[in-house]
Design an enzyme around this catalytic site. Sequence first.
Site, PDB file in Angstrom:
ATOM      1  CG  ASN A 144      -6.546  -1.035   2.102  1.00 37.85           C
ATOM      2  OD1 ASN A 144      -5.885  -0.593   1.041  1.00 37.85           O
ATOM      3  ND2 ASN A 144      -5.931  -1.445   3.066  1.00 37.85           N
ATOM      4  CB  CYS A 179      -0.854   0.082   1.144  1.00 40.43           C
ATOM      5  SG  CYS A 179      -1.954  -1.580   1.259  1.00 40.43           S
ATOM      6  CG  HIS A 203      -2.993   3.428   2.550  1.00 42.18           C
ATOM      7  ND1 HIS A 203      -3.772   2.848   1.403  1.00 42.18           N
ATOM      8  CD2 HIS A 203      -2.894   2.361   3.463  1.00 42.18           C
ATOM      9  CE1 HIS A 203      -3.999   1.428   1.436  1.00 42.18           C
ATOM     10  NE2 HIS A 203      -3.658   1.262   2.767  1.00 42.18           N
TER      11      HIS A 203
END
Length: 335
Positions: free
Chosen positions: A287, A117, A257
């Site tokens: 996500n 990520c 994020h």
Amino acid sequence: MTNMKPLRIAGVGYSLPETVVTNDDLTKLYETSDEWIYTRTGIKERRLVSGDENAIDLGERAARNAIAKSGIPAEEIDCIIAASSAPPQLYPAIACHMQSRLGIPNFVPAFDITAACSGTIYALQIARSFIGSGTYKNILIVATDNNSRLLDWTDRGSSILFGDGAGALVVTEAEDGVDDILALDIRADGSIGEYIYMNMPGKTCPLVEPNTPQDCHIRMNGKEVYKFVVKVLPKYIDKCLEDAGMKAEDVDYLIPHQANQRIIEAMQQRLGYADEKVISNIKYYGNTSAASVPIALAEGVEKGTVKLGTTAILCGFGAGMTWGAAIVRLREGIC
Ligand code: UT7
């Protein structure tokens, strides 16, 4: 690096699959509830690929959008970096697929990085070094993942969290001498790699030993990830602000994020930002790994929640563990 050429963020784009899976839908798979998921994560729904569509298709659309906004013709792109940790194929690299799909000529280098990520921030650091040193001039960064194909849909601890999506940036040498990177840093701690991992499928030669079934899904110790990130990230962002010679109030937005709304709020609290300064779309997309920062940025501009001619803190964290942050200028016209 001294005497680095400055970097301009020229274009940003994103792409999401159409299929929506809500928290209520997930109750058909295991014992959970919309209330549990929403209060723990801030997520209500996520988008998932279906049929033949995969992260390469999503990446292509995001890249086309970013290239169109950049005003730089595809033929002038001279390097492609893709960030993916849930790709449909390990190789050819997603970046090679982008080169072929977008018709980028001249056999320009194309490669993938795996920083989960944090991928977009890692790619930005690599691109910055290439541009800064004069190695390449116009770089396409594509972050794309089809997490849904690698999750264990019986594991309610991990499968509630992720969605699919892609984001892309075109970065170039800033001919006007104004650097859009005010600070940029990437980090890793491999000693806690077991917090999030995915084994590759593979079999031993039967002449060597019998094969045993393998687990090849995304596995996550959510609690440990949460504790680690909340401990490390807010302090780390303070350090990035210091590197940029800025105070929190000097920066217009936090575009973090999108992993968990509570983590986003911990950062927001530390920075003392009002809600309008913090960009969050986790409610609708979950996500989306490395894509989450460019999606939040590009969608924010599209919706008018991110104004241009401003500055933003971009930050990511994920498997590795890796983390990274950039304080950037957002010029008019990038999206
Ligand atoms: O980019 C990737 C980065 N990853 C992250 O940022 C993940 C960060 N971590 C998190 O977001 C949270 O840890 C989760 C949302 C994943 C989990 O929340 P938690 O508060 O840490 O829950 P937990 O795993 O400690 O589980 C608490 C309880 C357990 O039950 P018992 O053992 O206390 O009876 C779980 O079995 O909640 C149960 N549980 C669930 N219950 C309903 C776990 N998942 C679910 C679920 N629905 N989906």
